[in-house]
Design an enzyme around this catalytic site. Structure first.
Site, PDB file in Angstrom:
ATOM      1  N   GLU A 122      50.325 -39.248 -19.845  1.00 33.00           N
ATOM      2  CA  GLU A 122      50.048 -38.647 -18.531  1.00 33.00           C
ATOM      3  C   GLU A 122      48.615 -38.879 -18.060  1.00 33.00           C
ATOM      4  O   GLU A 122      48.070 -38.095 -17.298  1.00 33.00           O
ATOM      5  CB  GLU A 122      50.421 -37.167 -18.528  1.00 33.00           C
ATOM      6  CG  GLU A 122      51.907 -36.930 -18.773  1.00 33.00           C
ATOM      7  CD  GLU A 122      52.373 -35.515 -18.486  1.00 33.00           C
ATOM      8  OE1 GLU A 122      51.515 -34.644 -18.216  1.00 33.00           O
ATOM      9  OE2 GLU A 122      53.604 -35.288 -18.518  1.00 33.00           O
ATOM     10  N   GLU A 224      59.941 -36.766 -22.003  1.00 34.04           N
ATOM     11  CA  GLU A 224      59.836 -35.310 -21.862  1.00 34.04           C
ATOM     12  C   GLU A 224      60.722 -34.839 -20.725  1.00 34.04           C
ATOM     13  O   GLU A 224      60.678 -35.378 -19.625  1.00 34.04           O
ATOM     14  CB  GLU A 224      58.405 -34.861 -21.536  1.00 34.04           C
ATOM     15  CG  GLU A 224      57.410 -34.911 -22.657  1.00 34.04           C
ATOM     16  CD  GLU A 224      56.059 -34.313 -22.256  1.00 34.04           C
ATOM     17  OE1 GLU A 224      56.046 -33.372 -21.419  1.00 34.04           O
ATOM     18  OE2 GLU A 224      55.032 -34.785 -22.756  1.00 34.04           O
TER      19      GLU A 224
END
Length: 294
Positions: A122, A224
């Site tokens: 991220e 995720e």
């Protein structure tokens, strides 16, 4: 993640044997009290996961932090668990420490325990690095693991980021990776759980379309997703055990078992109600809901 009709998801076998049939969980290196897990903790986590069903893979976020690989790899090897390895990239000293820890683990245990390696997590979403910088770090790690002494030239190397960060601005990174790790949480899009499946499917479709545009050889891995069972609501998204079960059935149970998937998360390392709790296990490692698929 298993319920966005399998036919609607990407078809075809994965080219990397290490990633085939990967199904499992993200696991933090910290315990709920913030302390680092011991080797015995990792061994118990893996044993517990295997007792819950046909889960074979674990995604770890770091290599050096909390001595993750030094402590997690031996019990993973013993129990036949594969690891999707994280390598943090934030600063050069940390990046080097992560590579050193990964190299030490490969030297000690070979490479058969590795499902893949995620270079960064991220970073695009947080604005910590741009796509060009991350692409160079992907090439760096690929060069390291591909050395003859490790024989890791077939290990998939990729990057994990939010679905909306995988866009045109990430073109250089798309070209560098073997897999695109997608994080997607309909919960954070403030939708009712009844719209969780279609919202997740849209994120999946958008990400795949960008892969097709910028590097059709890359594979899409779901690194995720999940739905919280407790904690504050987020607009129309409600954090309840019942909604966690609904999202599990609607999303996890619709993905082909050939499709690499790491659910977030097996057990929380923070406690509701201050934060949303995404873990599927309670403090005693018992499932909060039935993890078998309907």
């Amino acid at each position: 993640m298993k319920s966005v009709q399998a036919a609607a998801l990407i078809a075809g076998a994965l080219p990397f044997a290490a990633a085939a049939n990967a199904r499992g969980f993200n696991m933090a290196a910290q315990k709920p009290d913030g302390s680092c897990k011991t080797q015995a903790d990792w061994a118990y986590n893996f044993k517990n996961m295997k007792s819950l069903g046909d889960f074979t893979d674990v995604r770890v976020y770091a290599s050096s932090d909390c001595n993750t690989l030094a402590l997690a790899v031996p019990p993973a090897v013993d129990q036949g668990i594969k690891l999707l390895v994280g390598v943090w990239t934030e600063d050069e000293a940390h990046f080097q420490a992560e590579k050193d820890a990964l190299e030490a683990a490969m030297a000690a245990h070979g490479i058969n325990w590795i499902s893949g390696i995620s270079v960064g997590s991220e970073d695009l979403y947080r604005g910590d690095a741009n796509a060009d910088t991350l692409a160079q770090k992907v090439y760096d790690v690929r060069g390291m693991v591909s050395q003859d002494k490790y024989g890791g030239s077939n290990i998939p190397i990729g990057h994990v980021d939010t679905y909306n960060a995988w866009n045109a601005s990430a073109a250089a990174l798309f070209k560098a990776v073997d897999f695109v790790g997608m994080d997607a949480y309909p919960y954070w899009q403030s939708v009712d759980v009844s719209k969780g499946k279609e919202t997740f499917q849209q994120a999946l479709t958008d990400t795949q379309n960008n892969i097709n545009t910028y590097n059709s050889a890359a594979k899409l891995w779901i690194t995720e997703t999940g739905w919280p069972t407790a904690g504050p609501d987020y607009g129309a998204s409600k954090a309840t055990v019942a909604n966690g079960k609904t999202f599990w059935d609607d999303v996890f149970c619709g993905i082909s078992p050939d499709y690499p998937t790491w659910w977030y998360i097996n057990r929380d390392y923070y406690v509701a109600p201050a934060s949303q709790a995404f873990g599927v296990l309670d403090e005693n490692f018992n499932p909060l809901f039935d993890l078998t698929c309907p």
